[in-house]
Design an enzyme around this catalytic site. Structure first.
Site, PDB file in Angstrom:
ATOM      1  N   GLY A  52     -26.260 -18.357  26.542  1.00  0.00           N
ATOM      2  CA  GLY A  52     -24.817 -17.996  26.836  1.00  0.00           C
ATOM      3  C   GLY A  52     -24.181 -17.913  27.895  1.00  0.00           C
ATOM      4  O   GLY A  52     -24.648 -18.432  29.095  1.00  0.00           O
ATOM      5  N   THR A 108     -22.197  -7.740  24.005  1.00  0.00           N
ATOM      6  CA  THR A 108     -22.693  -7.764  25.447  1.00  0.00           C
ATOM      7  C   THR A 108     -22.194  -6.541  26.293  1.00  0.00           C
ATOM      8  O   THR A 108     -20.858  -6.192  25.830  1.00  0.00           O
ATOM      9  CB  THR A 108     -22.062  -9.040  26.011  1.00  0.00           C
ATOM     10  OG1 THR A 108     -22.464 -10.000  25.407  1.00  0.00           O
ATOM     11  CG2 THR A 108     -22.178  -9.178  27.469  1.00  0.00           C
ATOM     12  N   ARG A 121     -31.234 -21.116  23.275  1.00  0.00           N
ATOM     13  CA  ARG A 121     -29.684 -21.300  23.504  1.00  0.00           C
ATOM     14  C   ARG A 121     -29.350 -19.999  24.660  1.00  0.00           C
ATOM     15  O   ARG A 121     -29.682 -19.087  24.385  1.00  0.00           O
ATOM     16  CB  ARG A 121     -28.711 -20.842  22.150  1.00  0.00           C
ATOM     17  CG  ARG A 121     -27.437 -20.515  22.496  1.00  0.00           C
ATOM     18  CD  ARG A 121     -26.862 -19.321  22.633  1.00  0.00           C
ATOM     19  NE  ARG A 121     -25.327 -19.151  22.619  1.00  0.00           N
ATOM     20  CZ  ARG A 121     -24.752 -17.969  22.886  1.00  0.00           C
ATOM     21  NH1 ARG A 121     -25.443 -17.052  23.249  1.00  0.00           N
ATOM     22  NH2 ARG A 121     -23.664 -18.025  23.135  1.00  0.00           N
ATOM     23  N   THR A 125     -17.430 -10.331  28.011  1.00  0.00           N
ATOM     24  CA  THR A 125     -18.067 -10.387  26.755  1.00  0.00           C
ATOM     25  C   THR A 125     -17.218 -11.285  25.880  1.00  0.00           C
ATOM     26  O   THR A 125     -16.137 -11.192  25.791  1.00  0.00           O
ATOM     27  CB  THR A 125     -18.051  -8.742  26.284  1.00  0.00           C
ATOM     28  OG1 THR A 125     -18.448  -8.894  24.938  1.00  0.00           O
ATOM     29  CG2 THR A 125     -16.804  -8.218  26.169  1.00  0.00           C
TER      30      THR A 125
HETATM   31  N1  GLY Z   1     -21.498 -13.329  25.490  1.00  0.00           N
HETATM   32  C1  GLY Z   1     -22.489 -13.465  24.992  1.00  0.00           C
HETATM   33  C2  GLY Z   1     -23.230 -14.577  24.481  1.00  0.00           C
HETATM   34  O1  GLY Z   1     -22.509 -15.559  23.943  1.00  0.00           O
HETATM   35  O2  GLY Z   1     -24.284 -14.676  24.373  1.00  0.00           O
END
Ligand code: GLY
Length: 338
Positions: A233, A203, A231, A254
């Site tokens: 995040g 990220t 999904r 991140t």
């Molecule tokens: N931090 C990025 C994710 O888990 O999608």
């Protein structure tokens, strides 16, 4: 005009449930001249060891971080806003296939890209985000459009792509985002069910303060290799990966998104600064300590209300950098002071 206070220089290592949380603004700011603006970026955190990165790879990452810093700094130098600066910085990383965002994003288990992004303006806590987009070339521009051109904060999936197209943003075939490196990573994860940190923590994000003292934050990602279709995040979630509030702090995170969502990392950090009077380092260490307690890892960049900044992570490294109006520039990758 807000004058920015000198940053924090001490590298702190504390134990958090067996994991180290490392706070290391690793280059002192110039004492003599306090900057009028500043930008701090990250390009992902994880097991990033010097011995695993060739000189060429390290140079490429550092060059890419400098390109991102330059893009944000150019906006701030011209008297632009911090929200334009964080957008400009992360846009360059979305267009650079080294990072897990935009071109070069990781693949889902269904061999597609589903991209997430968010942006927040500390002036009025206006915010915009998109989750699971497949076609807008630059998800951060879509998040910005949600903030500026809709009455909403978040769009997801096909509706988010349709919204982006309706406001004139460039769209691409989903295969535009694919690179050989991410194809191989997907094959490896599907074959072995083993994920490396490189598959999880790419990220990118930025935080900035402009000449008027306004804070902003932005975060964008492809998520995690072999993630399930649908999904989502932490990256598109305001309060999890992204938060900005003038006079308090700005955060971009991140890491393993599920843990960052459960802790509400970005909002927790800003709330601790505002309500508990924590320093930005202490607040970030607290939030990442909670992430570690739950079994997660990753990192954050944090900027305080006066422009002080910190990189805090409980992984082995984080691509990161800072530039400000004094001419100070730093990039760093590994966990030790460089
Ligand atoms: N931090 C990025 C994710 O888990 O999608």
């Amino acid at each position: 005009m807000t004058r920015i206070l000198a940053g924090l220089f001490l590298a702190l290592i504390i134990s958090a449930c067996g994991k180290e949380t490392i706070a290391q603004p690793d280059t002192p700011m110039a004492d003599a001249e306090q900057p009028d603006w500043r930008i701090v970026i990250h390009g992902g955190a994880g097991v990033i060891l010097r011995e695993n990165l060739s000189d060429e790879q390290e140079a490429a990452y550092r060059a890419a971080l400098e390109v991102a810093l330059d893009a944000g700094a150019e906006v701030l130098k011209q008297g632009g806003t911090s929200v334009d600066a964080v957008q400009a910085a992360v846009l360059t990383m979305e267009n650079n296939e080294l990072f897990n965002a935009g071109k070069g994003a990781v693949l889902t288990a269904a061999h597609e890209h589903e991209l997430d992004a968010s942006i927040m303006d500390g002036r009025d806590r206006d915010a915009g985000s998109v989750a699971g987009v497949k076609h807008v070339k630059n998800p951060i521009l879509a998040a910005r459009a949600v903030m500026d051109q809709s009455e909403h904060v978040m769009f997801s999936g096909a509706g988010a792509d349709a919204f982006a197209e309706s406001v004139g943003l460039e769209t691409v075939d989903n295969s535009y985002f694919t690179t050989e490196r991410r194809e191989k990573a997907l094959e490896r994860v599907l074959d072995t069910r083993e994920r490396t940190d490189a598959d999880r923590h790419g990220t990118v994000g930025a935080v900035a303060i402009d000449r008027d003292g306004n804070l902003a934050a932005a975060t964008t990602t492809g998520g995690m290799t072999a993630k399930a279709t649908g999904r989502v995040g932490d990256s598109p979630l305001i309060g999890a990966a992204t938060y900005a509030q003038n006079g308090v702090c700005a955060v971009s995170a991140t890491g393993h998104g599920e843990y960052f969502i459960r802790v509400g990392v970005a909002k927790t950090i800003c709330a601790r600064v505002e309500l508990a009077g924590d320093s930005i380092d202490a607040a970030a260490e607290n939030a990442l300590g909670q992430v570690a307690d739950l079994g997660g890892d990753g990192g954050v960049i944090v900027m305080g209300g006066e422009g002080q900044y910190a990189y805090v992570f409980n992984s082995k490294g984080m691509y990161r950098g800072m530039m400000d109006s004094t001419g100070a520039i730093e990039t760093a990758i590994f966990e030790a002071k460089e």
